[in-house]
Design a protein around this motif. Structure first.
Motif, PDB file in Angstrom:
ATOM      1  N   ILE A  95       0.857  -1.183   0.000  1.00  0.00           N
ATOM      2  CA  ILE A  95       0.000   0.000   0.000  1.00  0.00           C
ATOM      3  C   ILE A  95       0.890   1.228   0.000  1.00  0.00           C
ATOM      4  CG2 ILE A  95      -1.612   1.362   1.410  1.00  0.00           C
ATOM      5  CD1 ILE A  95      -2.751  -1.180   2.439  1.00  0.00           C
ATOM      6  N   GLY A  96       0.397   2.274  -0.637  1.00  0.00           N
ATOM      7  CA  GLY A  96       1.049   3.567  -0.524  1.00  0.00           C
ATOM      8  C   GLY A  96       2.008   3.846  -1.648  1.00  0.00           C
ATOM      9  N   ASN A  97       3.007   4.672  -1.345  1.00  0.00           N
ATOM     10  CA  ASN A  97       3.898   5.174  -2.366  1.00  0.00           C
ATOM     11  C   ASN A  97       5.172   4.362  -2.498  1.00  0.00           C
ATOM     12  OD1 ASN A  97       5.142   5.879  -0.026  1.00  0.00           O
ATOM     13  ND2 ASN A  97       4.782   8.073  -0.233  1.00  0.00           N
ATOM     14  N   GLY A  98       5.242   3.211  -1.902  1.00  0.00           N
ATOM     15  CA  GLY A  98       6.384   2.332  -2.079  1.00  0.00           C
ATOM     16  C   GLY A  98       7.422   2.442  -0.994  1.00  0.00           C
ATOM     17  N   ASN A  99       7.410   3.525  -0.196  1.00  0.00           N
ATOM     18  CA  ASN A  99       8.429   3.643   0.838  1.00  0.00           C
ATOM     19  C   ASN A  99       7.924   3.188   2.202  1.00  0.00           C
ATOM     20  OD1 ASN A  99       6.797   5.692   1.699  1.00  0.00           O
ATOM     21  ND2 ASN A  99       8.222   7.353   1.225  1.00  0.00           N
ATOM     22  N   GLY A 100       6.685   2.719   2.272  1.00  0.00           N
ATOM     23  CA  GLY A 100       6.144   2.192   3.515  1.00  0.00           C
ATOM     24  C   GLY A 100       5.662   3.256   4.477  1.00  0.00           C
ATOM     25  N   GLN A 101       5.753   4.526   4.103  1.00  0.00           N
ATOM     26  CA  GLN A 101       5.372   5.611   5.003  1.00  0.00           C
ATOM     27  C   GLN A 101       3.889   5.580   5.335  1.00  0.00           C
ATOM     28  OE1 GLN A 101       7.575   7.693   6.490  1.00  0.00           O
ATOM     29  NE2 GLN A 101       5.836   8.351   7.722  1.00  0.00           N
ATOM     30  N   ASP A 102       3.027   5.339   4.337  1.00  0.00           N
ATOM     31  CA  ASP A 102       1.590   5.312   4.597  1.00  0.00           C
ATOM     32  C   ASP A 102       1.224   4.191   5.557  1.00  0.00           C
ATOM     33  OD1 ASP A 102       1.105   7.481   2.957  1.00  0.00           O
ATOM     34  OD2 ASP A 102       0.734   6.241   1.196  1.00  0.00           O
ATOM     35  N   MET A 103       1.772   3.019   5.343  1.00  0.00           N
ATOM     36  CA  MET A 103       1.490   1.892   6.243  1.00  0.00           C
ATOM     37  C   MET A 103       2.059   2.164   7.622  1.00  0.00           C
ATOM     38  SD  MET A 103      -0.010  -0.934   6.705  1.00  0.00           S
ATOM     39  CE  MET A 103      -0.336  -1.778   5.197  1.00  0.00           C
ATOM     40  N   GLY A 104       3.231   2.754   7.685  1.00  0.00           N
ATOM     41  CA  GLY A 104       3.826   3.107   8.972  1.00  0.00           C
ATOM     42  C   GLY A 104       2.983   4.110   9.726  1.00  0.00           C
ATOM     43  N   ASP A 105       2.458   5.108   9.012  1.00  0.00           N
ATOM     44  CA  ASP A 105       1.581   6.093   9.646  1.00  0.00           C
ATOM     45  C   ASP A 105       0.320   5.425  10.184  1.00  0.00           C
ATOM     46  OD1 ASP A 105       3.385   8.050   8.955  1.00  0.00           O
ATOM     47  OD2 ASP A 105       2.201   8.844   7.291  1.00  0.00           O
ATOM     48  N   ALA A 106      -0.274   4.527   9.403  1.00  0.00           N
ATOM     49  CA  ALA A 106      -1.492   3.848   9.831  1.00  0.00           C
ATOM     50  C   ALA A 106      -1.220   2.974  11.056  1.00  0.00           C
ATOM     51  CB  ALA A 106      -2.069   3.007   8.697  1.00  0.00           C
ATOM     52  N   VAL A 110      -2.841   3.332  14.865  1.00  0.00           N
ATOM     53  CA  VAL A 110      -3.520   2.237  15.556  1.00  0.00           C
ATOM     54  C   VAL A 110      -2.819   1.921  16.874  1.00  0.00           C
ATOM     55  CG1 VAL A 110      -4.092  -0.213  15.403  1.00  0.00           C
ATOM     56  CG2 VAL A 110      -4.498   1.278  13.450  1.00  0.00           C
ATOM     57  N   ALA A 111      -1.489   1.948  16.883  1.00  0.00           N
ATOM     58  CA  ALA A 111      -0.753   1.699  18.124  1.00  0.00           C
ATOM     59  C   ALA A 111      -1.083   2.762  19.171  1.00  0.00           C
ATOM     60  CB  ALA A 111       0.746   1.677  17.854  1.00  0.00           C
ATOM     61  N   GLY A 112      -1.222   4.008  18.737  1.00  0.00           N
ATOM     62  CA  GLY A 112      -1.596   5.076  19.659  1.00  0.00           C
ATOM     63  C   GLY A 112      -2.973   4.855  20.251  1.00  0.00           C
ATOM     64  N   ILE A 113      -3.913   4.427  19.415  1.00  0.00           N
ATOM     65  CA  ILE A 113      -5.259   4.132  19.911  1.00  0.00           C
ATOM     66  C   ILE A 113      -5.212   2.998  20.932  1.00  0.00           C
ATOM     67  CG2 ILE A 113      -7.508   3.194  19.261  1.00  0.00           C
ATOM     68  CD1 ILE A 113      -7.231   4.729  16.623  1.00  0.00           C
ATOM     69  N   MET A 114      -4.452   1.946  20.631  1.00  0.00           N
ATOM     70  CA  MET A 114      -4.369   0.814  21.555  1.00  0.00           C
ATOM     71  C   MET A 114      -3.745   1.243  22.889  1.00  0.00           C
ATOM     72  SD  MET A 114      -3.289  -2.159  18.869  1.00  0.00           S
ATOM     73  CE  MET A 114      -3.187  -3.455  20.063  1.00  0.00           C
ATOM     74  N   LEU A 115      -2.709   2.082  22.838  1.00  0.00           N
ATOM     75  CA  LEU A 115      -2.106   2.569  24.080  1.00  0.00           C
ATOM     76  C   LEU A 115      -3.082   3.428  24.871  1.00  0.00           C
ATOM     77  CD1 LEU A 115       1.525   3.461  22.987  1.00  0.00           C
ATOM     78  CD2 LEU A 115       0.833   1.793  24.704  1.00  0.00           C
ATOM     79  N   ALA A 116      -3.824   4.289  24.180  1.00  0.00           N
ATOM     80  CA  ALA A 116      -4.791   5.146  24.868  1.00  0.00           C
ATOM     81  C   ALA A 116      -5.865   4.307  25.554  1.00  0.00           C
ATOM     82  CB  ALA A 116      -5.426   6.124  23.877  1.00  0.00           C
ATOM     83  N   VAL A 117      -6.344   3.280  24.880  1.00  0.00           N
ATOM     84  CA  VAL A 117      -7.363   2.409  25.481  1.00  0.00           C
ATOM     85  C   VAL A 117      -6.777   1.682  26.687  1.00  0.00           C
ATOM     86  CG1 VAL A 117      -8.742   0.329  25.102  1.00  0.00           C
ATOM     87  CG2 VAL A 117      -8.755   2.146  23.399  1.00  0.00           C
ATOM     88  N   ALA A 118      -5.556   1.183  26.545  1.00  0.00           N
ATOM     89  CA  ALA A 118      -4.941   0.452  27.657  1.00  0.00           C
ATOM     90  C   ALA A 118      -4.715   1.358  28.863  1.00  0.00           C
ATOM     91  CB  ALA A 118      -3.617  -0.167  27.205  1.00  0.00           C
ATOM     92  N   ILE A 119      -4.238   2.575  28.623  1.00  0.00           N
ATOM     93  CA  ILE A 119      -3.913   3.473  29.734  1.00  0.00           C
ATOM     94  C   ILE A 119      -5.171   4.096  30.336  1.00  0.00           C
ATOM     95  CG2 ILE A 119      -2.784   5.675  30.283  1.00  0.00           C
ATOM     96  CD1 ILE A 119      -0.587   4.830  28.269  1.00  0.00           C
ATOM     97  N   CYS A 120      -6.101   4.518  29.484  1.00  0.00           N
ATOM     98  CA  CYS A 120      -7.280   5.254  29.977  1.00  0.00           C
ATOM     99  C   CYS A 120      -8.420   4.350  30.424  1.00  0.00           C
ATOM    100  CB  CYS A 120      -7.785   6.207  28.891  1.00  0.00           C
ATOM    101  SG  CYS A 120      -6.593   7.475  28.449  1.00  0.00           S
ATOM    102  N   GLU A 121      -8.492   3.131  29.912  1.00  0.00           N
ATOM    103  CA  GLU A 121      -9.614   2.261  30.226  1.00  0.00           C
ATOM    104  C   GLU A 121      -9.200   1.009  31.000  1.00  0.00           C
ATOM    105  OE1 GLU A 121     -12.809   2.961  29.560  1.00  0.00           O
ATOM    106  OE2 GLU A 121     -12.266   4.852  28.604  1.00  0.00           O
ATOM    107  N   LEU A 122      -8.239   0.273  30.478  1.00  0.00           N
ATOM    108  CA  LEU A 122      -7.907  -1.023  31.073  1.00  0.00           C
ATOM    109  C   LEU A 122      -7.177  -0.902  32.405  1.00  0.00           C
ATOM    110  CD1 LEU A 122      -6.856  -2.999  27.874  1.00  0.00           C
ATOM    111  CD2 LEU A 122      -9.046  -3.032  29.061  1.00  0.00           C
ATOM    112  N   LEU A 123      -6.182  -0.028  32.494  1.00  0.00           N
ATOM    113  CA  LEU A 123      -5.447   0.105  33.753  1.00  0.00           C
ATOM    114  C   LEU A 123      -6.320   0.617  34.899  1.00  0.00           C
ATOM    115  CD1 LEU A 123      -1.932   1.342  32.609  1.00  0.00           C
ATOM    116  CD2 LEU A 123      -2.543  -0.864  33.583  1.00  0.00           C
TER     117      LEU A 123
END
Length: 136
Positions: A95-106, A110-123
């Motif tokens: 996906i993306g422009n070949g340098n992996g930046q778009d997939m890395g951004d996505a 998602v990792a940020g969302i998972m951390l926010a859920v873990a810190i704000c909800e699960l802990l």
């Protein structure tokens, strides 16, 4: 020498075989997830098994629908259009422009969302549960 060439080709993984393995892993993950949703529904409404089946099935559709939306967003962002410009992409470019930046951004998003859920909800919930257990 023919055996060494066949063994080296079987050990190398192509993007399509990796996609198949990931797809299988997600599908297998959905089985216990569906059970975790269906059992409480069956306990709450034992005379409505189709409701439990429907809710469990609906929860299993979240990943493919989300993946499809993400694919469209990444393809539009990379300028490939909704069809993704499939003729422009080679086998090594997912996906993306070949340098992996778009997939890395996505993935970073998602990792940020998972951390926010873990810190704000699960802990906080884990701390409440621990205090309840310690108090009894």
């Amino acid at each position: 020498s023919s055996s060494s060439s066949s063994s080296s080709s079987s050990t190398s993984s192509s993007p399509s075989s990796l996609a198949s393995i990931v797809t299988l892993g997600i599908a297998l993950h959905n089985i216990p997830e569906g059970i975790a949703i269906a059992i409480p529904c069956m306990a709450a409404r034992p005379n409505q098994p189709f409701l439990a089946f429907g809710l469990a099935s609906l929860s299993g559709l979240a990943e493919p629908v989300g993946a499809f939306i993400g694919l469209i967003v990444l393809r539009l962002r990379s300028g490939g259009g909704v069809d993704g410009g499939l003729q422009q992409h080679n086998d090594n470019e997912i996906i993306g422009n070949g340098n992996g930046q778009d997939m890395g951004d996505a993935l970073a998003f998602v990792a940020g969302i998972m951390l926010a859920v873990a810190i704000c909800e699960l802990l906080p919930e884990a701390n409440r549960q621990r205090k309840d257990c310690d108090g009894n």
